[in-house]
Design an enzyme around this catalytic site. Sequence first.
Site, PDB file in Angstrom:
ATOM      1  CD  GLU A  72      -3.326  -1.484   2.618  1.00 18.47           C
ATOM      2  OE1 GLU A  72      -2.671   0.045   3.485  1.00 18.47           O
ATOM      3  OE2 GLU A  72      -3.645  -2.042   2.670  1.00 18.47           O
ATOM      4  CD  GLU A 114      -3.656  -6.011   3.843  1.00 19.06           C
ATOM      5  OE1 GLU A 114      -4.556  -5.424   4.821  1.00 19.06           O
ATOM      6  OE2 GLU A 114      -2.487  -5.056   3.664  1.00 19.06           O
TER       7      GLU A 114
END
Length: 608
Positions: A414, A503
């Site tokens: 990220e 995720e």
Amino acid sequence: GVSAGVRGHAVPRESSSREVKELNGLWSFRADRSPTRNEGFDLAWYKGPLTSTGPVLEMPVPASYNDISQDATLRDFIGWVWYDREVVVPTRWVKDEGTRVVLRVGSAHYYSIVWVNGVKVAEHEGGHLPFEADIGSVIREDPTAPCRITIAVNNTLTLTTLPPGTITHMNDRTKYPGDYFVQNIFFDFFNYAGIHRPVLLYTTPKFYVDDITVVTDYSDNTGLVRYEVSVKGAATLKVTLMDKDGHCVATSSLPSGVLKVVDVKLWWPYLMHDNPGYLYSMEVRSYVSDGQQIFEDVYALPVGIRTINVTTTQFLINNKPFYFHGVNKHEDSDIRGKGLDWPLIVKDFNLIKWLGANSFRTSHYPYAEEIMQMCDRHGIVVIDECPGVGIKDIRSFGNAQNHPSVVMWSVANEPAAEMPPADYYFRTLIKHTKALDPTRPVTFITDSNYARDKGAPYVDVICVNSYFSWYHDPGHMEVIPIQLNTQFENWFGKYKKPIIQSEYGADAVPGFHSDPPMMFTEEYQKDVLKSYHKVFDEKRKQYVIGELIWNFADFMTVQGTALGGEQKGIFTRQRQPKAAAFVLRERYWGLANATGKLPPWTKYPCAL
């Protein structure tokens, strides 16, 4: 695919020519609490035993120091801490000039300086990788003196560390005491510190096997092991590949070449074959003469023979479609923090297998070598991640060991990849990673909620994190099917690459229940997972190649971010199952059985 490799820092293994001495146990410990954190250097604490310069604590190694004592200031300490201990070095190691004596630290977070008997021997930056130093010349200066090892470790994170952080000095004396500063971090796990992995002394002959690189392939039923051996000194070599039963299957006397294995047994993932994790042993013997005597070195490297390929819609292991059904993990547990602990490792592997999981991601840093070797042996597939988590600040952008279980590199989690310098940074990083190992796919983990797709054209697999009905539209599970479908269609439509949901999840406080489900209850977590799974089942018929739950177990975070740590685990921090664990277990065994590749005795739940 690259199966195994050693680049200069071969993992210490005992052999007929090498010995390993573990230095784990209790060390003397002190935090440098001076305002500048520099007293230890100013007063040269490394020149004598730590006990001679002030009070010490007993500190276990390996372990994080944070949760060991009852001292809150040590739990949250930022700056230099000091460890030392005396060790007994066998006389024959010291007397034999033909023996290298090497000190190896499995990892220490984050910056380390090492002295032996007051002499600096190593300096290392990076909290999740091993480092070592040849200390033979230092201990031979005074063979009768005990060997005192001193290690200073600093856990301060800055914009140029991985992971990054910032230090803020609070100068308002109406609010803060003097010399008050705060460590800011951009990731959601606790900044555990200390000597996290084993400390070893090991020996090799002075002429030794330095580097082994192995790349594997196969054709029909013949395995191909391309290898390259580097030896310190001009050597005569004997390379032998042996099967699990110790039978020789191929030999060579060349420093590089191809070993051909007839009737090859391939390395297969857990639940994809009735004999997963098959490893050959590649034994390298080198003979080097210095004119007076011959130095023999023996090093054995486990080798798994397998291939990895990625198409537009599939991930292939040994040319068969592989579907990731697994977990994200942290090296995290009560008291130990990030310290390597064998009972915990074995427990976690038993839980992974109980779940019917076949894979995990090393979120968000490289894991201990011991864990990767377990994955090789058990057939657990790994997405290996570098420590590039929390790269959110534009100022952070500027200029391992290989295993059959590692099928993909993740170069960041990220990141703020929409920024122009980051775009260049990731393109360069991905290019260099592929150059190191062109056979292994590369990804970075993106977040679909932002325009963080600048690096996506250069990766092989798209990995997406999303938390619909948790961070977005909290409490509204009805949006999950729509938003998750939109996410997948947008990413695949743009890049035509296979996608892993890397995720997803929701926090659940153990024992907190509600019907109808409410956020933070076990029921809500369970239903979020089920909603995601319905969409996965539609999309895995097309281009979705995997699903990794966030997270395997609850883990510690900084105070203020969660109730006693993040609770998105399907197991508690003590490794007890929440309701969601049983949902995943039923799903994962169903996915494994659906492949039709399993022999009858492994059918869920009979094998458990």
